[in-house]
Design a protein around this motif. Structure first.
Motif, PDB file in Angstrom:
ATOM      1  N   GLU A 105       1.877   2.853 -14.241  1.00  0.00           N
ATOM      2  CA  GLU A 105       2.748   2.261 -15.257  1.00  0.00           C
ATOM      3  C   GLU A 105       3.822   1.375 -14.636  1.00  0.00           C
ATOM      4  OE1 GLU A 105       0.860   5.859 -16.978  1.00  0.00           O
ATOM      5  OE2 GLU A 105       1.862   5.398 -15.082  1.00  0.00           O
ATOM      6  N   ASP A 106       4.341   1.770 -13.461  1.00  0.00           N
ATOM      7  CA  ASP A 106       5.344   0.951 -12.779  1.00  0.00           C
ATOM      8  C   ASP A 106       4.758  -0.386 -12.356  1.00  0.00           C
ATOM      9  OD1 ASP A 106       7.362   2.904 -12.957  1.00  0.00           O
ATOM     10  OD2 ASP A 106       6.603   3.937 -11.177  1.00  0.00           O
ATOM     11  N   ASP A 121      15.136   5.159  -1.998  1.00  0.00           N
ATOM     12  CA  ASP A 121      14.658   5.695  -3.282  1.00  0.00           C
ATOM     13  C   ASP A 121      15.019   4.785  -4.465  1.00  0.00           C
ATOM     14  OD1 ASP A 121      13.214   7.535  -4.727  1.00  0.00           O
ATOM     15  OD2 ASP A 121      14.965   8.776  -5.199  1.00  0.00           O
ATOM     16  N   PHE A 122      14.792   3.472  -4.280  1.00  0.00           N
ATOM     17  CA  PHE A 122      15.011   2.530  -5.368  1.00  0.00           C
ATOM     18  C   PHE A 122      13.844   2.498  -6.355  1.00  0.00           C
ATOM     19  CE2 PHE A 122      18.582   1.187  -3.005  1.00  0.00           C
ATOM     20  CZ  PHE A 122      19.365   0.375  -3.816  1.00  0.00           C
ATOM     21  N   GLY A 123      12.740   3.157  -6.021  1.00  0.00           N
ATOM     22  CA  GLY A 123      11.606   3.243  -6.925  1.00  0.00           C
ATOM     23  C   GLY A 123      11.001   1.891  -7.252  1.00  0.00           C
ATOM     24  N   VAL A 124      10.819   1.638  -8.552  1.00  0.00           N
ATOM     25  CA  VAL A 124      10.166   0.408  -8.992  1.00  0.00           C
ATOM     26  C   VAL A 124      10.959  -0.829  -8.603  1.00  0.00           C
ATOM     27  CG1 VAL A 124      11.253   0.333 -11.285  1.00  0.00           C
ATOM     28  CG2 VAL A 124       8.986  -0.666 -10.951  1.00  0.00           C
ATOM     29  N   TRP A 125      12.266  -0.665  -8.392  1.00  0.00           N
ATOM     30  CA  TRP A 125      13.081  -1.828  -8.015  1.00  0.00           C
ATOM     31  C   TRP A 125      12.753  -2.339  -6.617  1.00  0.00           C
ATOM     32  CZ3 TRP A 125      15.370  -4.762 -11.315  1.00  0.00           C
ATOM     33  CH2 TRP A 125      15.691  -4.235 -12.569  1.00  0.00           C
ATOM     34  N   GLN A 140       9.564  -5.055 -24.093  1.00  0.00           N
ATOM     35  CA  GLN A 140      10.764  -5.516 -23.385  1.00  0.00           C
ATOM     36  C   GLN A 140      11.804  -4.411 -23.298  1.00  0.00           C
ATOM     37  OE1 GLN A 140      10.841  -9.634 -25.596  1.00  0.00           O
ATOM     38  NE2 GLN A 140      12.151  -9.795 -23.784  1.00  0.00           N
ATOM     39  N   SER A 141      11.551  -3.468 -22.413  1.00  0.00           N
ATOM     40  CA  SER A 141      12.529  -2.417 -22.129  1.00  0.00           C
ATOM     41  C   SER A 141      13.660  -3.006 -21.288  1.00  0.00           C
ATOM     42  CB  SER A 141      11.866  -1.270 -21.373  1.00  0.00           C
ATOM     43  OG  SER A 141      11.389  -1.729 -20.116  1.00  0.00           O
ATOM     44  N   GLN A 142      14.690  -2.232 -21.087  1.00  0.00           N
ATOM     45  CA  GLN A 142      15.820  -2.721 -20.286  1.00  0.00           C
ATOM     46  C   GLN A 142      15.385  -3.040 -18.856  1.00  0.00           C
ATOM     47  OE1 GLN A 142      19.135  -0.019 -20.035  1.00  0.00           O
ATOM     48  NE2 GLN A 142      20.461  -1.479 -19.004  1.00  0.00           N
ATOM     49  N   THR A 143      14.558  -2.157 -18.294  1.00  0.00           N
ATOM     50  CA  THR A 143      14.052  -2.401 -16.926  1.00  0.00           C
ATOM     51  C   THR A 143      13.228  -3.669 -16.872  1.00  0.00           C
ATOM     52  OG1 THR A 143      13.977  -0.020 -16.508  1.00  0.00           O
ATOM     53  CG2 THR A 143      12.717  -1.427 -15.021  1.00  0.00           C
ATOM     54  N   PHE A 144      12.383  -3.888 -17.867  1.00  0.00           N
ATOM     55  CA  PHE A 144      11.547  -5.083 -17.922  1.00  0.00           C
ATOM     56  C   PHE A 144      12.410  -6.341 -17.984  1.00  0.00           C
ATOM     57  CE2 PHE A 144       9.409  -8.462 -20.185  1.00  0.00           C
ATOM     58  CZ  PHE A 144       8.176  -8.533 -19.564  1.00  0.00           C
ATOM     59  N   ALA A 193       0.828  -1.204   0.000  1.00  0.00           N
ATOM     60  CA  ALA A 193       0.000   0.000   0.000  1.00  0.00           C
ATOM     61  C   ALA A 193       0.866   1.260   0.000  1.00  0.00           C
ATOM     62  CB  ALA A 193      -0.922  -0.001   1.216  1.00  0.00           C
ATOM     63  N   TYR A 194       1.940   1.226   0.765  1.00  0.00           N
ATOM     64  CA  TYR A 194       2.857   2.374   0.794  1.00  0.00           C
ATOM     65  C   TYR A 194       3.509   2.576  -0.571  1.00  0.00           C
ATOM     66  CZ  TYR A 194       6.872   5.261   2.082  1.00  0.00           C
ATOM     67  OH  TYR A 194       7.806   6.264   2.146  1.00  0.00           O
ATOM     68  N   THR A 195       3.881   1.468  -1.212  1.00  0.00           N
ATOM     69  CA  THR A 195       4.505   1.538  -2.534  1.00  0.00           C
ATOM     70  C   THR A 195       3.530   2.091  -3.566  1.00  0.00           C
ATOM     71  OG1 THR A 195       5.814  -0.422  -1.956  1.00  0.00           O
ATOM     72  CG2 THR A 195       5.765   0.210  -4.266  1.00  0.00           C
ATOM     73  N   ALA A 196       2.252   1.677  -3.469  1.00  0.00           N
ATOM     74  CA  ALA A 196       1.243   2.146  -4.429  1.00  0.00           C
ATOM     75  C   ALA A 196       1.029   3.650  -4.328  1.00  0.00           C
ATOM     76  CB  ALA A 196      -0.075   1.410  -4.191  1.00  0.00           C
ATOM     77  N   ARG A 197       1.241   4.211  -3.159  1.00  0.00           N
ATOM     78  CA  ARG A 197       1.084   5.654  -2.983  1.00  0.00           C
ATOM     79  C   ARG A 197       2.240   6.422  -3.624  1.00  0.00           C
ATOM     80  NH1 ARG A 197      -2.122   7.700   1.351  1.00  0.00           N
ATOM     81  NH2 ARG A 197      -3.584   6.139   2.136  1.00  0.00           N
ATOM     82  N   ILE A 198       3.387   5.740  -3.798  1.00  0.00           N
ATOM     83  CA  ILE A 198       4.583   6.405  -4.321  1.00  0.00           C
ATOM     84  C   ILE A 198       4.724   6.221  -5.828  1.00  0.00           C
ATOM     85  CG2 ILE A 198       7.116   6.425  -4.235  1.00  0.00           C
ATOM     86  CD1 ILE A 198       6.895   5.584  -1.305  1.00  0.00           C
TER      87      ILE A 198
END
Length: 492
Positions: free
Chosen positions: A36-37, A163-167, A104-108, A27-32
């Motif tokens: 798209e992530d 601050d790793f974001g989507v990772w 298939q981006s690099q992150t994906f 839930a905390y992650t969804a707020r940030i």
């Protein structure tokens, strides 16, 4: 029976607290993060889950089916799962390196490589977890699982704060799978040695092959729609879908998952005697509907408030998806004991064939409906669950020599009570001004709903409630006294 009641408590305990910890992080992650992530992660996970449908899960089920205890067979099943998961991971890594598709981006591609760890450790975890379930060591499952959840949550929160974001979301999946494996490996490590016997694997083929195919098709059907949504509607729509699905899955794992893991071994012990088998099935269905239908009915009528409280307004587009899952769970709740009856009655081949036939209908319809939008796709998914449940209902009743009308009558009272409670709650809350804090609105709605629901049950289905209570708590003094007043001789 007393040990069974304690086991149910411990299993629920192990199912409840880890998801609550994980959900808080989610839930905390969804707020940030942005939708798209979540869509990117959901698409990568969907591919991993579809790959995991090729895992030899039927041999794991055979441990309970045949009450396997010898170290050689358990070790052989363990190493078989490891070998298959490594093979599947190699294919996925190759897929990520070649980059066939636009998404298939690099992150994906890096994310899907990380998720290979999840694929490997989940396969090993489920193998050893089934050993603990067979031994009914629910307290160990609870303590180890809670410990692993706390450890993984601490690491994930640290990644979010750094601050790793989507990772943080990506590593959350892998870390939890690794922690879960070690949680069940410690109490079962003496049962896993460096031995492998092909003969031990082959002798289980008759049951395990079709059980594997059944579980595989079921798993693929649970995740294929994410690939369709991501490919056709885009990662943003998949993000909304994924958040609603994850919330639904957390609720499902706590409650539906507990019922499933309890019912399978208990039904397995009754499979030799038809009358007892049928009685256990009917009680399992009634108890599931009694406890779970009101939960998902309440979530359905309060879905918008729940999303505002947990995820803020940016996720309100996911409300309709969550409501669709609440409807689907009604069919899933009924389908779990039905599937267990079919599998335990040695009709795993029939179940597999049913899943294949239904998938040939539902998958193309789902893909086609996606071009008309997310709502059309959700309607097809609900109809698919309804069709699956209806056919398995007919088959399970046939196997148990049970009349379908008798089967439906078994749970019709709590079903009607849910509907009446939902209508009553919706009407009353319309006349109550909304509070500044959404949580207060949810609490008031819950109070009205569950009081209305319980009052109806006590009025119209008291004898059955007491009967189920005596099955779960046979030595409870208050239940015994109440049973005497109601002229209930023994649990049925």
């Amino acid at each position: 029976m007393e040990n069974s009641s304690k086991g149910i408590f411990w299993l629920f305990f192990s199912k409840f607290f880890p998801p609550i910890i994980n959900f808080s992080v989610f839930a905390y992650t969804a707020r940030i993060l942005a939708p798209e992530d979540f869509g990117l992660v959901a698409l990568a996970l969907a591919i991993i889950f579809i790959a995991s449908s090729f895992m030899p899960s039927g041999w794991r089920d055979a441990i309970i089916k045949y009450q396997i205890e010898d170290v050689l067979t358990i070790s052989s099943i363990f190493w078989l799962n490891l070998a298959v998961s490594l093979f599947l991971s190699a294919i996925i890594v190759g897929f990520s390196l070649l980059s066939f598709f636009d998404f298939q981006s690099q992150t994906f591609n890096l994310a899907i490589m990380v998720f290979c760890l999840k694929l490997i450790f989940d396969g090993l975890f489920y193998t050893l977890n089934i050993v603990l379930l067979k031994q009914q060591l629910y307290s160990l499952i609870a303590l180890r699982t809670i410990f692993s959840a706390v450890i993984s949550a601490v690491i994930i929160i640290a990644l979010l704060l750094l601050d790793f974001g989507v990772w943080a979301l990506i590593w959350a999946q892998a870390i939890l799978s690794i922690a879960n494996f070690f949680a069940v490996y410690l109490p079962t490590r003496k049962l896993v040695t460096f031995q492998f016997s092909l003969a031990s694997i082959v002798k289980l083929n008759s049951f395990a092959t079709y059980s594997t195919l059944t579980n595989g098709v079921t798993s693929a059907l649970n995740h294929y729609e994410s690939v369709i949504i991501g490919a056709v509607l885009g990662k943003r729509e998949l993000g909304f879908y994924n958040v609603a699905k994850r919330l639904s899955t957390i609720i499902s794992d706590i409650f539906i998952g507990t019922v499933s893991e309890i019912s399978f071994p208990l039904l397995a012990k009754k499979q030799e005697e038809l009358i007892e088998f049928r009685k256990a099935f009917m009680n399992s269905v009634y108890f599931s509907v009694l406890c779970l239908f009101p939960l998902f009915t309440f979530c359905f009528i309060n879905s918008e408030r729940i999303f505002l409280l947990l995820f803020t307004e940016k996720w309100l587009n996911a409300v309709v998806v969550f409501q669709a899952f609440c409807i689907m769970f009604a069919f899933i709740i009924l389908g779990i004991p039905q599937k267990n009856i079919i599998i335990l009655s040695n009709h795993a081949k029939w179940w597999f064939q049913l899943q294949v036939k239904l998938s040939l209908i539902i998958v193309p319809l789902t893909a086609a409906s996606a071009y008309w939008g997310l709502n059309s796709l959700l309607i097809v998914l609900v109809l698919g669950k309804c069709l699956n449940c209806s056919v398995s209902m007919w088959k399970s009743c046939q196997l148990l020599s049970l009349n379908i009308k008798e089967y439906i009558a078994n749970f019709i009272v709590p079903l009607i009570c849910c509907i009446v409670a939902a209508i009553t709650t919706s009407l009353i809350t319309q006349f109550i001004p909304p509070f500044k804090f959404i949580l207060l609105d949810i609490i008031i709605s819950a109070t009205i709903f569950f009081i209305t629901y319980l009052a109806q049950l006590l009025l119209f289905d008291r004898k059955k409630l007491v009967n189920i209570g005596l099955i779960l708590l046979p030595n409870n003094h208050h239940l015994i006294m109440l049973a005497k007043k109601l002229n209930i001789q023994e649990p049925q």
